[in-house]
Write a protein that holds these residues in place. Sequence first.
Motif, mmCIF file in Angstrom:
data_model
loop_
_atom_site.group_PDB
_atom_site.id
_atom_site.type_symbol
_atom_site.label_atom_id
_atom_site.label_comp_id
_atom_site.label_asym_id
_atom_site.label_seq_id
_atom_site.Cartn_x
_atom_site.Cartn_y
_atom_site.Cartn_z
ATOM 1 N N ALA A 53 -2.892 -2.288 -1.625
ATOM 2 C CA ALA A 53 -2.527 -1.014 -1.003
ATOM 3 C C ALA A 53 -1.285 -1.155 -0.130
ATOM 4 C CB ALA A 53 -3.696 -0.479 -0.191
ATOM 5 N N HIS A 54 -1.192 -2.258 0.576
ATOM 6 C CA HIS A 54 -0.045 -2.486 1.450
ATOM 7 C C HIS A 54 1.248 -2.538 0.643
ATOM 8 C CE1 HIS A 54 2.455 -5.181 4.193
ATOM 9 N NE2 HIS A 54 2.224 -4.105 4.907
ATOM 10 N N GLU A 55 1.230 -3.253 -0.470
ATOM 11 C CA GLU A 55 2.408 -3.306 -1.339
ATOM 12 C C GLU A 55 2.682 -1.941 -1.966
ATOM 13 O OE1 GLU A 55 4.510 -5.663 -1.855
ATOM 14 O OE2 GLU A 55 3.566 -7.432 -1.002
ATOM 15 N N ALA A 56 1.624 -1.268 -2.401
ATOM 16 C CA ALA A 56 1.786 0.024 -3.078
ATOM 17 C C ALA A 56 2.403 1.070 -2.171
ATOM 18 C CB ALA A 56 0.434 0.507 -3.598
ATOM 19 N N LEU A 57 2.167 0.967 -0.871
ATOM 20 C CA LEU A 57 2.680 1.948 0.085
ATOM 21 C C LEU A 57 3.972 1.485 0.761
ATOM 22 C CD1 LEU A 57 -0.640 3.196 1.708
ATOM 23 C CD2 LEU A 57 0.813 4.392 0.067
ATOM 24 N N GLY A 58 4.621 0.477 0.189
ATOM 25 C CA GLY A 58 5.899 0.038 0.741
ATOM 26 C C GLY A 58 5.776 -0.879 1.930
ATOM 27 N N ARG A 59 4.656 -1.625 1.983
ATOM 28 C CA ARG A 59 4.432 -2.611 3.050
ATOM 29 C C ARG A 59 4.443 -1.974 4.436
ATOM 30 N NH1 ARG A 59 7.789 -7.987 0.943
ATOM 31 N NH2 ARG A 59 6.767 -8.108 -1.105
ATOM 32 N N THR A 60 3.686 -0.924 4.593
ATOM 33 C CA THR A 60 3.544 -0.251 5.884
ATOM 34 C C THR A 60 2.089 -0.277 6.325
ATOM 35 O OG1 THR A 60 3.186 1.922 4.870
ATOM 36 C CG2 THR A 60 5.458 1.300 5.359
ATOM 37 N N GLY A 61 1.865 -0.196 7.640
ATOM 38 C CA GLY A 61 0.529 -0.007 8.188
ATOM 39 C C GLY A 61 -0.296 -1.251 8.416
ATOM 40 N N TYR A 62 0.255 -2.440 8.169
ATOM 41 C CA TYR A 62 -0.512 -3.685 8.351
ATOM 42 C C TYR A 62 -0.659 -3.985 9.838
ATOM 43 C CZ TYR A 62 -1.612 -8.703 7.872
ATOM 44 O OH TYR A 62 -2.184 -9.950 7.948
ATOM 45 N N LEU A 63 -1.869 -4.294 10.278
ATOM 46 C CA LEU A 63 -2.134 -4.519 11.701
ATOM 47 C C LEU A 63 -1.927 -5.964 12.135
ATOM 48 C CD1 LEU A 63 -5.239 -2.251 12.409
ATOM 49 C CD2 LEU A 63 -2.810 -1.673 12.233
ATOM 50 N N GLY A 64 -1.429 -6.809 11.243
ATOM 51 C CA GLY A 64 -1.053 -8.158 11.633
ATOM 52 C C GLY A 64 -2.083 -9.210 11.288
ATOM 53 N N PRO A 65 -1.631 -10.475 11.204
ATOM 54 C CA PRO A 65 -2.514 -11.566 10.782
ATOM 55 C C PRO A 65 -3.505 -12.031 11.841
ATOM 56 C CG PRO A 65 -0.349 -12.414 11.339
ATOM 57 C CD PRO A 65 -0.239 -10.921 11.412
ATOM 58 N N GLU A 66 -3.369 -11.543 13.070
ATOM 59 C CA GLU A 66 -4.267 -12.004 14.134
ATOM 60 C C GLU A 66 -5.678 -11.423 14.019
ATOM 61 O OE1 GLU A 66 -0.089 -12.309 15.234
ATOM 62 O OE2 GLU A 66 -1.322 -10.543 14.720
ATOM 63 N N ALA A 201 -4.086 9.993 7.200
ATOM 64 C CA ALA A 201 -5.017 10.752 6.353
ATOM 65 C C ALA A 201 -4.271 11.566 5.297
ATOM 66 C CB ALA A 201 -5.876 11.667 7.228
ATOM 67 N N ARG A 202 -3.093 12.062 5.651
ATOM 68 C CA ARG A 202 -2.325 12.876 4.698
ATOM 69 C C ARG A 202 -1.850 12.052 3.505
ATOM 70 N NH1 ARG A 202 1.102 11.876 8.977
ATOM 71 N NH2 ARG A 202 3.028 10.729 8.448
ATOM 72 N N ASP A 203 -1.809 10.729 3.659
ATOM 73 C CA ASP A 203 -1.325 9.849 2.592
ATOM 74 C C ASP A 203 -2.455 9.205 1.795
ATOM 75 O OD1 ASP A 203 1.293 10.342 3.298
ATOM 76 O OD2 ASP A 203 1.452 8.595 4.605
ATOM 77 N N LEU A 204 -3.692 9.587 2.045
ATOM 78 C CA LEU A 204 -4.818 8.924 1.402
ATOM 79 C C LEU A 204 -4.783 9.087 -0.112
ATOM 80 C CD1 LEU A 204 -7.434 7.352 1.406
ATOM 81 C CD2 LEU A 204 -8.641 9.442 2.101
ATOM 82 N N ALA A 205 -4.582 10.306 -0.593
ATOM 83 C CA ALA A 205 -4.549 10.522 -2.043
ATOM 84 C C ALA A 205 -3.409 9.732 -2.679
ATOM 85 C CB ALA A 205 -4.405 12.007 -2.345
ATOM 86 N N ARG A 206 -2.250 9.726 -2.019
ATOM 87 C CA ARG A 206 -1.108 8.961 -2.536
ATOM 88 C C ARG A 206 -1.406 7.465 -2.534
ATOM 89 N NH1 ARG A 206 3.666 6.633 -0.472
ATOM 90 N NH2 ARG A 206 3.138 7.239 1.675
ATOM 91 N N ALA A 207 -2.119 6.996 -1.504
ATOM 92 C CA ALA A 207 -2.474 5.582 -1.424
ATOM 93 C C ALA A 207 -3.374 5.171 -2.583
ATOM 94 C CB ALA A 207 -3.153 5.283 -0.094
ATOM 95 N N ILE A 208 -4.324 6.032 -2.920
ATOM 96 C CA ILE A 208 -5.231 5.742 -4.037
ATOM 97 C C ILE A 208 -4.446 5.696 -5.348
ATOM 98 C CG2 ILE A 208 -7.172 6.637 -5.368
ATOM 99 C CD1 ILE A 208 -8.177 7.869 -2.679
ATOM 100 N N GLU A 209 -3.586 6.684 -5.564
ATOM 101 C CA GLU A 209 -2.804 6.747 -6.802
ATOM 102 C C GLU A 209 -1.858 5.551 -6.918
ATOM 103 O OE1 GLU A 209 0.314 9.799 -9.096
ATOM 104 O OE2 GLU A 209 -0.603 10.352 -7.181
ATOM 105 N N ALA A 210 -1.164 5.236 -5.830
ATOM 106 C CA ALA A 210 -0.213 4.130 -5.864
ATOM 107 C C ALA A 210 -0.918 2.790 -6.022
ATOM 108 C CB ALA A 210 0.627 4.131 -4.584
ATOM 109 N N SER A 211 -2.071 2.638 -5.400
ATOM 110 C CA SER A 211 -2.831 1.396 -5.523
ATOM 111 C C SER A 211 -3.351 1.212 -6.943
ATOM 112 C CB SER A 211 -3.994 1.384 -4.523
ATOM 113 O OG SER A 211 -3.520 1.404 -3.195
ATOM 114 N N ALA A 212 -3.798 2.300 -7.563
ATOM 115 C CA ALA A 212 -4.269 2.219 -8.944
ATOM 116 C C ALA A 212 -3.131 1.810 -9.879
ATOM 117 C CB ALA A 212 -4.847 3.568 -9.374
ATOM 118 N N ALA A 213 -1.947 2.383 -9.658
ATOM 119 C CA ALA A 213 -0.796 2.033 -10.496
ATOM 120 C C ALA A 213 -0.404 0.577 -10.308
ATOM 121 C CB ALA A 213 0.378 2.946 -10.159
ATOM 122 N N ARG A 214 -0.428 0.111 -9.065
ATOM 123 C CA ARG A 214 -0.064 -1.285 -8.821
ATOM 124 C C ARG A 214 -1.097 -2.227 -9.414
ATOM 125 N NH1 ARG A 214 3.536 -4.214 -6.230
ATOM 126 N NH2 ARG A 214 2.920 -6.356 -5.701
#
Length: 256
Positions: A53-66, A201-214
Amino acid sequence: MSTVNELASEPLNTGSSTRASRGLRSNRVVVTGVPRPPIEQLDQLAGYGVATAHEALGRTGYLGPELRPIQQGTRIAGSVVAALVWPGDNLMIHAAVEQCAPGDILVVAPTSPCTDGYFGELLATSLAAHGVRGLIIDAGVRDTAELREMGFPVWSRHVSAQGTVKATAGAVNVPVVIGGQIVRPGSVVLADDDGVMTIPARDLARAIEASAAREAKEQATRVALAAGELGLDRYNLRPLLKDLGVEYVTYEEYHE
Protein backbone atom coordinates in the motif's frame (compact mmCIF):
# COMPACT_ATOMS: atom_id res chain seq x y z
CA MET A 1 7.63 24.49 13.32
CA SER A 2 5.36 23.24 16.10
CA THR A 3 3.85 19.79 15.75
CA VAL A 4 0.21 19.03 16.39
CA ASN A 5 1.20 17.35 19.66
CA GLU A 6 3.22 20.38 20.79
CA LEU A 7 0.40 22.78 19.94
CA ALA A 8 -2.06 20.70 21.89
CA SER A 9 0.20 20.74 24.94
CA GLU A 10 0.82 24.50 25.06
CA PRO A 11 -0.32 26.38 28.20
CA LEU A 12 -4.01 27.10 28.25
CA ASN A 13 -5.22 30.56 27.29
CA THR A 14 -7.20 31.95 30.22
CA GLY A 15 -8.58 34.98 28.39
CA SER A 16 -12.30 35.69 28.37
CA SER A 17 -12.83 36.09 24.61
CA THR A 18 -14.65 33.54 22.48
CA ARG A 19 -11.40 32.70 20.74
CA ALA A 20 -9.69 32.10 24.07
CA SER A 21 -12.58 29.92 25.17
CA ARG A 22 -12.20 27.81 22.05
CA GLY A 23 -8.45 27.56 22.70
CA LEU A 24 -9.16 26.37 26.22
CA ARG A 25 -11.57 23.74 24.98
CA SER A 26 -9.20 22.48 22.27
CA ASN A 27 -6.60 21.51 24.87
CA ARG A 28 -8.97 19.45 27.00
CA VAL A 29 -11.57 17.94 24.73
CA VAL A 30 -13.21 14.65 23.81
CA VAL A 31 -14.57 14.90 20.28
CA THR A 32 -17.55 12.61 19.73
CA GLY A 33 -19.30 11.32 16.63
CA VAL A 34 -16.25 11.19 14.36
CA PRO A 35 -17.24 9.92 10.88
CA ARG A 36 -15.78 6.53 9.93
CA PRO A 37 -15.15 4.89 6.57
CA PRO A 38 -17.18 1.78 5.65
CA ILE A 39 -15.95 -1.25 7.56
CA GLU A 40 -16.19 -3.35 4.38
CA GLN A 41 -13.55 -1.14 2.76
CA LEU A 42 -11.33 -1.44 5.84
CA ASP A 43 -11.55 -5.22 5.51
CA GLN A 44 -10.59 -4.96 1.83
CA LEU A 45 -7.55 -2.83 2.64
CA ALA A 46 -6.43 -5.36 5.25
CA GLY A 47 -5.88 -7.79 2.38
CA TYR A 48 -2.78 -5.84 1.35
CA GLY A 49 0.52 -5.37 3.15
CA VAL A 50 1.84 -2.05 4.38
CA ALA A 51 4.77 -2.21 1.96
CA THR A 52 2.40 -2.79 -0.96
CA ALA A 53 0.00 0.00 0.00
CA HIS A 54 2.83 2.39 0.82
CA GLU A 55 4.39 1.90 -2.61
CA ALA A 56 1.01 2.01 -4.35
CA LEU A 57 0.22 5.40 -2.80
CA GLY A 58 3.56 6.97 -3.73
CA ARG A 59 5.39 6.17 -0.48
CA THR A 60 3.30 8.42 1.74
CA GLY A 61 1.88 7.99 5.24
CA TYR A 62 4.52 5.69 6.78
CA LEU A 63 4.86 6.27 10.53
CA GLY A 64 8.50 5.21 10.65
CA PRO A 65 10.57 2.16 11.57
CA GLU A 66 10.50 2.85 15.31
CA LEU A 67 6.95 1.53 15.74
CA ARG A 68 7.34 -2.24 16.07
CA PRO A 69 4.75 -5.00 16.55
CA ILE A 70 4.87 -7.02 19.74
CA GLN A 71 3.48 -9.98 17.74
CA GLN A 72 4.26 -11.51 14.37
CA GLY A 73 2.07 -12.48 11.43
CA THR A 74 -0.78 -10.04 12.12
CA ARG A 75 -2.21 -7.41 9.78
CA ILE A 76 -5.02 -5.00 10.65
CA ALA A 77 -6.76 -2.04 9.08
CA GLY A 78 -9.13 0.21 10.93
CA SER A 79 -10.55 3.66 11.53
CA VAL A 80 -8.56 5.93 13.86
CA VAL A 81 -9.62 6.95 17.32
CA ALA A 82 -6.82 9.21 18.56
CA ALA A 83 -5.74 9.94 22.13
CA LEU A 84 -3.33 12.72 23.05
CA VAL A 85 -1.80 11.91 26.45
CA TRP A 86 0.65 13.53 28.82
CA PRO A 87 3.96 11.85 29.69
CA GLY A 88 3.44 9.06 32.21
CA ASP A 89 -0.35 9.54 32.30
CA ASN A 90 -2.91 7.25 30.61
CA LEU A 91 -6.09 9.02 31.72
CA MET A 92 -7.10 9.93 28.19
CA ILE A 93 -6.71 6.36 26.97
CA HIS A 94 -9.52 5.43 29.35
CA ALA A 95 -11.54 8.35 28.00
CA ALA A 96 -10.84 7.19 24.45
CA VAL A 97 -12.21 3.70 25.04
CA GLU A 98 -15.71 5.15 25.35
CA GLN A 99 -15.41 6.65 21.87
CA CYS A 100 -14.33 3.40 20.21
CA ALA A 101 -16.52 1.25 17.98
CA PRO A 102 -16.07 -2.04 16.11
CA GLY A 103 -13.47 -1.69 13.37
CA ASP A 104 -11.52 1.07 15.13
CA ILE A 105 -7.82 1.20 15.92
CA LEU A 106 -6.72 3.30 18.91
CA VAL A 107 -3.78 5.58 18.13
CA VAL A 108 -2.00 7.12 21.12
CA ALA A 109 0.63 9.87 21.11
CA PRO A 110 2.19 11.64 24.11
CA THR A 111 2.66 15.42 24.17
CA SER A 112 6.41 14.80 24.59
CA PRO A 113 8.53 11.65 24.38
CA CYS A 114 7.86 9.02 27.05
CA THR A 115 8.89 5.38 27.37
CA ASP A 116 6.44 4.40 30.14
CA GLY A 117 4.09 1.44 29.74
CA TYR A 118 0.77 3.23 29.17
CA PHE A 119 -1.15 0.17 28.10
CA GLY A 120 -1.50 -3.45 29.19
CA GLU A 121 -3.78 -6.45 29.40
CA LEU A 122 -6.66 -4.76 31.23
CA LEU A 123 -7.03 -1.89 28.76
CA ALA A 124 -6.72 -4.37 25.91
CA THR A 125 -9.55 -6.40 27.42
CA SER A 126 -11.71 -3.28 27.50
CA LEU A 127 -10.89 -2.33 23.92
CA ALA A 128 -11.49 -5.86 22.66
CA ALA A 129 -14.95 -5.81 24.27
CA HIS A 130 -15.75 -2.78 22.09
CA GLY A 131 -14.54 -4.39 18.86
CA VAL A 132 -11.29 -2.44 18.60
CA ARG A 133 -8.83 -4.11 16.24
CA GLY A 134 -5.56 -3.00 17.82
CA LEU A 135 -3.37 -0.28 19.29
CA ILE A 136 -0.74 2.01 17.79
CA ILE A 137 1.19 3.88 20.48
CA ASP A 138 4.13 6.25 20.17
CA ALA A 139 5.24 5.30 23.68
CA GLY A 140 5.47 2.14 25.81
CA VAL A 141 3.31 -0.90 26.51
CA ARG A 142 3.58 -3.73 29.00
CA ASP A 143 2.00 -7.16 29.62
CA THR A 144 3.25 -8.13 26.19
CA ALA A 145 3.06 -11.88 26.81
CA GLU A 146 -0.56 -11.55 27.91
CA LEU A 147 -1.38 -9.30 24.95
CA ARG A 148 0.01 -11.90 22.56
CA GLU A 149 -1.85 -14.69 24.33
CA MET A 150 -5.17 -12.86 24.07
CA GLY A 151 -4.48 -11.99 20.42
CA PHE A 152 -4.72 -8.21 20.80
CA PRO A 153 -2.35 -6.59 18.25
CA VAL A 154 -0.08 -3.76 19.36
CA TRP A 155 2.53 -1.63 17.64
CA SER A 156 4.62 0.47 20.01
CA ARG A 157 7.80 2.51 20.20
CA HIS A 158 8.81 1.00 23.55
CA VAL A 159 8.12 -1.92 25.87
CA SER A 160 8.35 -0.99 29.55
CA ALA A 161 7.12 -2.34 32.87
CA GLN A 162 7.01 1.21 34.22
CA GLY A 163 3.40 2.15 34.85
CA THR A 164 1.56 5.46 34.58
CA VAL A 165 -0.80 7.64 36.60
CA LYS A 166 -4.25 9.04 35.84
CA ALA A 167 -4.07 12.72 36.69
CA THR A 168 -3.78 15.06 33.69
CA ALA A 169 -6.35 15.91 31.04
CA GLY A 170 -5.39 15.58 27.40
CA ALA A 171 -7.60 15.13 24.38
CA VAL A 172 -9.45 12.46 22.40
CA ASN A 173 -10.10 12.55 18.66
CA VAL A 174 -7.82 15.45 17.83
CA PRO A 175 -5.04 15.12 15.23
CA VAL A 176 -1.76 13.71 16.55
CA VAL A 177 1.71 13.45 15.05
CA ILE A 178 3.68 10.20 14.90
CA GLY A 179 6.84 9.76 12.89
CA GLY A 180 6.38 13.14 11.25
CA GLN A 181 2.93 12.18 9.93
CA ILE A 182 -0.34 13.75 11.03
CA VAL A 183 -2.82 11.05 12.02
CA ARG A 184 -6.37 12.33 12.02
CA PRO A 185 -9.42 10.87 13.77
CA GLY A 186 -11.56 8.94 11.32
CA SER A 187 -8.65 8.36 8.96
CA VAL A 188 -7.36 4.87 8.25
CA VAL A 189 -4.43 2.95 9.71
CA LEU A 190 -2.90 -0.15 8.15
CA ALA A 191 -0.38 -2.14 10.20
CA ASP A 192 1.56 -5.38 9.83
CA ASP A 193 5.01 -6.85 10.49
CA ASP A 194 6.62 -4.18 8.29
CA GLY A 195 5.21 -1.22 10.20
CA VAL A 196 2.30 1.21 10.27
CA MET A 197 0.92 3.70 7.77
CA THR A 198 -1.92 6.20 7.80
CA ILE A 199 -4.26 6.88 4.87
CA PRO A 200 -6.79 9.73 4.65
CA ALA A 201 -10.35 8.37 4.65
CA ARG A 202 -11.03 10.11 1.33
CA ASP A 203 -8.21 8.05 -0.24
CA LEU A 204 -9.33 4.65 1.04
CA ALA A 205 -11.01 3.50 -2.17
CA ARG A 206 -8.02 4.68 -4.21
CA ALA A 207 -5.67 2.88 -1.80
CA ILE A 208 -7.53 -0.39 -2.30
CA GLU A 209 -7.53 -0.03 -6.10
CA ALA A 210 -3.87 0.98 -6.28
CA SER A 211 -2.80 -1.79 -3.91
CA ALA A 212 -4.68 -4.39 -5.95
CA ALA A 213 -2.98 -3.18 -9.13
CA ARG A 214 0.44 -3.26 -7.51
CA GLU A 215 -0.13 -6.72 -6.08
CA ALA A 216 -1.12 -8.01 -9.54
CA LYS A 217 2.04 -6.48 -11.02
CA GLU A 218 4.15 -8.04 -8.25
CA GLN A 219 2.56 -11.43 -8.85
CA ALA A 220 3.52 -11.28 -12.52
CA THR A 221 7.07 -10.37 -11.52
CA ARG A 222 7.12 -13.17 -8.95
CA VAL A 223 6.19 -15.72 -11.61
CA ALA A 224 8.88 -14.39 -13.95
CA LEU A 225 11.59 -14.43 -11.27
CA ALA A 226 10.60 -17.94 -10.18
CA ALA A 227 11.04 -19.02 -13.81
CA GLY A 228 14.61 -17.72 -13.75
CA GLU A 229 14.32 -14.27 -15.30
CA LEU A 230 16.81 -11.84 -13.80
CA GLY A 231 15.79 -8.60 -12.16
CA LEU A 232 18.37 -6.89 -14.40
CA ASP A 233 16.24 -7.82 -17.40
CA ARG A 234 12.80 -7.69 -15.79
CA TYR A 235 13.37 -4.11 -14.66
CA ASN A 236 15.51 -3.16 -17.70
CA LEU A 237 18.45 -2.22 -15.49
CA ARG A 238 21.29 -3.02 -17.88
CA PRO A 239 21.11 0.37 -19.67
CA LEU A 240 21.19 2.10 -16.28
CA LEU A 241 24.33 0.21 -15.23
CA LYS A 242 25.95 1.22 -18.52
CA ASP A 243 24.96 4.87 -18.10
CA LEU A 244 26.44 4.80 -14.58
CA GLY A 245 29.73 3.58 -15.95
CA VAL A 246 29.63 0.04 -14.60
CA GLU A 247 32.00 -2.26 -16.51
CA TYR A 248 31.97 -6.05 -16.77
CA VAL A 249 35.48 -7.56 -16.59
CA THR A 250 36.71 -11.10 -16.14
CA TYR A 251 38.36 -12.31 -12.96
CA GLU A 252 41.72 -12.42 -14.74
CA GLU A 253 41.34 -8.89 -16.08
CA TYR A 254 40.42 -7.56 -12.63
CA HIS A 255 43.53 -9.13 -11.07
CA GLU A 256 46.03 -8.09 -13.74
